[in-house]
Motif scaffolding. Sequence first.
Motif, mmCIF file in Angstrom:
data_model
loop_
_atom_site.group_PDB
_atom_site.id
_atom_site.type_symbol
_atom_site.label_atom_id
_atom_site.label_comp_id
_atom_site.label_asym_id
_atom_site.label_seq_id
_atom_site.Cartn_x
_atom_site.Cartn_y
_atom_site.Cartn_z
ATOM 1 N N ILE A 132 0.834 -1.197 0.000
ATOM 2 C CA ILE A 132 0.000 0.000 0.000
ATOM 3 C C ILE A 132 0.873 1.253 0.000
ATOM 4 C CG2 ILE A 132 -2.002 1.088 1.081
ATOM 5 C CD1 ILE A 132 -2.198 -1.349 2.892
ATOM 6 N N PHE A 133 1.909 1.198 0.779
ATOM 7 C CA PHE A 133 2.688 2.410 1.018
ATOM 8 C C PHE A 133 3.988 2.398 0.223
ATOM 9 C CE2 PHE A 133 0.196 1.665 4.897
ATOM 10 C CZ PHE A 133 -0.623 2.770 4.816
ATOM 11 N N THR A 134 3.882 2.753 -1.002
ATOM 12 C CA THR A 134 5.089 2.819 -1.815
ATOM 13 C C THR A 134 5.637 4.249 -1.775
ATOM 14 O OG1 THR A 134 3.697 3.206 -3.717
ATOM 15 C CG2 THR A 134 4.500 0.961 -3.408
ATOM 16 N N PRO A 135 6.949 4.391 -1.829
ATOM 17 C CA PRO A 135 7.507 5.749 -1.794
ATOM 18 C C PRO A 135 7.119 6.549 -3.029
ATOM 19 C CG PRO A 135 9.256 4.100 -2.076
ATOM 20 C CD PRO A 135 7.979 3.353 -1.902
ATOM 21 N N THR A 136 7.040 7.870 -2.873
ATOM 22 C CA THR A 136 6.786 8.716 -4.045
ATOM 23 C C THR A 136 8.026 8.756 -4.936
ATOM 24 O OG1 THR A 136 7.451 10.646 -2.778
ATOM 25 C CG2 THR A 136 5.092 10.200 -2.897
ATOM 26 N N LYS A 137 9.194 8.570 -4.304
ATOM 27 C CA LYS A 137 10.421 8.510 -5.096
ATOM 28 C C LYS A 137 11.478 7.708 -4.335
ATOM 29 C CE LYS A 137 13.540 11.211 -7.892
ATOM 30 N NZ LYS A 137 13.988 12.486 -8.393
ATOM 31 N N ASP A 138 12.168 6.856 -5.056
ATOM 32 C CA ASP A 138 13.291 6.117 -4.480
ATOM 33 C C ASP A 138 14.565 6.659 -5.121
ATOM 34 O OD1 ASP A 138 15.209 4.352 -3.645
ATOM 35 O OD2 ASP A 138 13.923 2.580 -3.829
ATOM 36 N N HIS A 139 15.390 7.308 -4.304
ATOM 37 C CA HIS A 139 16.601 7.936 -4.838
ATOM 38 C C HIS A 139 17.771 6.964 -4.885
ATOM 39 C CE1 HIS A 139 15.080 12.184 -4.522
ATOM 40 N NE2 HIS A 139 14.235 11.568 -3.722
ATOM 41 N N GLY A 140 17.573 5.756 -4.376
ATOM 42 C CA GLY A 140 18.671 4.795 -4.349
ATOM 43 C C GLY A 140 19.718 5.228 -3.338
ATOM 44 N N ALA A 141 20.968 4.828 -3.585
ATOM 45 C CA ALA A 141 22.049 5.130 -2.639
ATOM 46 C C ALA A 141 22.672 6.483 -2.959
ATOM 47 C CB ALA A 141 23.105 4.044 -2.710
ATOM 48 N N VAL A 142 22.906 7.266 -1.904
ATOM 49 C CA VAL A 142 23.560 8.574 -2.074
ATOM 50 C C VAL A 142 24.739 8.682 -1.107
ATOM 51 C CG1 VAL A 142 21.556 9.858 -2.943
ATOM 52 C CG2 VAL A 142 21.917 9.675 -0.484
ATOM 53 N N THR A 143 25.754 9.406 -1.519
ATOM 54 C CA THR A 143 26.929 9.616 -0.676
ATOM 55 C C THR A 143 26.896 11.026 -0.074
ATOM 56 O OG1 THR A 143 28.194 10.515 -2.509
ATOM 57 C CG2 THR A 143 28.333 8.123 -2.173
ATOM 58 N N VAL A 144 27.822 11.257 0.869
ATOM 59 C CA VAL A 144 27.944 12.595 1.465
ATOM 60 C C VAL A 144 28.259 13.615 0.375
ATOM 61 C CG1 VAL A 144 29.398 14.030 2.969
ATOM 62 C CG2 VAL A 144 28.573 11.824 3.786
ATOM 63 N N SER A 145 29.131 13.250 -0.561
ATOM 64 C CA SER A 145 29.492 14.190 -1.640
ATOM 65 C C SER A 145 28.272 14.560 -2.467
ATOM 66 C CB SER A 145 30.542 13.584 -2.578
ATOM 67 O OG SER A 145 31.671 13.252 -1.855
ATOM 68 N N GLU A 146 27.452 13.552 -2.783
ATOM 69 C CA GLU A 146 26.256 13.835 -3.590
ATOM 70 C C GLU A 146 25.269 14.710 -2.810
ATOM 71 O OE1 GLU A 146 26.512 9.772 -6.252
ATOM 72 O OE2 GLU A 146 25.338 9.791 -4.404
ATOM 73 N N LEU A 147 25.130 14.432 -1.518
ATOM 74 C CA LEU A 147 24.255 15.275 -0.697
ATOM 75 C C LEU A 147 24.802 16.695 -0.624
ATOM 76 C CD1 LEU A 147 23.466 12.838 2.232
ATOM 77 C CD2 LEU A 147 21.770 14.009 0.818
ATOM 78 N N ALA A 148 26.134 16.799 -0.501
ATOM 79 C CA ALA A 148 26.768 18.109 -0.378
ATOM 80 C C ALA A 148 26.492 18.953 -1.617
ATOM 81 C CB ALA A 148 28.269 17.953 -0.162
ATOM 82 N N GLU A 149 26.456 18.324 -2.768
ATOM 83 C CA GLU A 149 26.168 19.072 -3.995
ATOM 84 C C GLU A 149 24.804 19.760 -3.868
ATOM 85 O OE1 GLU A 149 28.031 19.913 -6.562
ATOM 86 O OE2 GLU A 149 29.562 19.016 -5.295
ATOM 87 N N GLY A 150 23.824 19.018 -3.313
ATOM 88 C CA GLY A 150 22.491 19.597 -3.090
ATOM 89 C C GLY A 150 22.547 20.724 -2.076
ATOM 90 N N GLY A 151 23.368 20.555 -1.003
ATOM 91 C CA GLY A 151 23.474 21.548 0.063
ATOM 92 C C GLY A 151 24.125 22.830 -0.405
ATOM 93 N N ARG A 152 25.054 22.697 -1.370
ATOM 94 C CA ARG A 152 25.742 23.905 -1.874
ATOM 95 C C ARG A 152 24.847 24.683 -2.824
ATOM 96 N NH1 ARG A 152 30.286 20.249 -2.576
ATOM 97 N NH2 ARG A 152 31.619 20.468 -0.779
ATOM 98 N N GLY A 153 23.919 23.898 -3.477
ATOM 99 C CA GLY A 153 23.089 24.524 -4.518
ATOM 100 C C GLY A 153 22.119 25.398 -3.906
#
Length: 235
Positions: free
Chosen positions: A214-235
Amino acid sequence: MSDLATAAEHEPDPSGPAARAVVSLVRSKQRVADHGEVFTPPELVEAMIGLVESEAERIDSRFLEPACGSGNFLVPVLRRKLATVDARYGKSDFERRHQSLLALMSIYGIELLGDNVAECRANLVELFTSHLGLAPDDELYAAALAVVGLNIVHGDALSMQTRARTPKPITFAEWAYLGRGHYQRRDFRFETLTQMSSFSEEDSLFSDLGKHEIFTPTKDHGAVTVSELAEGGRG
Ligand SMILES: C[S@@+](CC[C@H](N)C(=O)[O-])C[C@H]1O[C@@H](n2cnc3c(N)ncnc32)[C@H](O)[C@@H]1O
């Protein structure tokens, strides 16, 4: 930063008389009338968190404050989680950094007023970065900004919509640590999350269905690293 947040972070004994003298629990009569903005005194916050002490100390136990203000509950919960990280992973810088980010990832809030949202995010990041001694150009710093940007939502907890020119359903990222510097991120609607417990009750019509059906995610981003998250944080 508010008087309250300042006291919560720098006052060594949050229940002591000095804290009581410094803390202002109300910003203005208008805000109390319009939004019920009365902050919880630090000693009461500590007593309430004490009721769920073992959960608050667990690194990955998730806490959501649906009217989080500037983070009076969320900041002390994060402080407890970071203490657990240090006790368990203090010897490995890599693990300490990644487990600390997992602790931050488990803290969620919703807040109606934009200035409180900004303060809450800033207070959480300040505790996180000062605890780890992060320089502003450290990618973990930017990753932390990205995480609080997602986890502390500017929205209305009652309508479950974001506060924006075009409101959208509130979604939350469900984070998990996969090890070796990778995190899983799946996004769920807040409305869905609030229904989970009732749907899984034993006598519910849906109790024989796995939650995943019933409860499927609206989006599955898969695996993310600190570097990939940081790119979002800098943006
Ligand atoms: C009573 S204060 C409590 C703040 C903090 N939780 C504390 O205990 O110190 C309530 C907060 O909820 C916010 N608020 C009021 N209605 C809300 C709603 N429908 N959704 C999200 N936040 C709301 C207010 O802006 C205010 O910051």
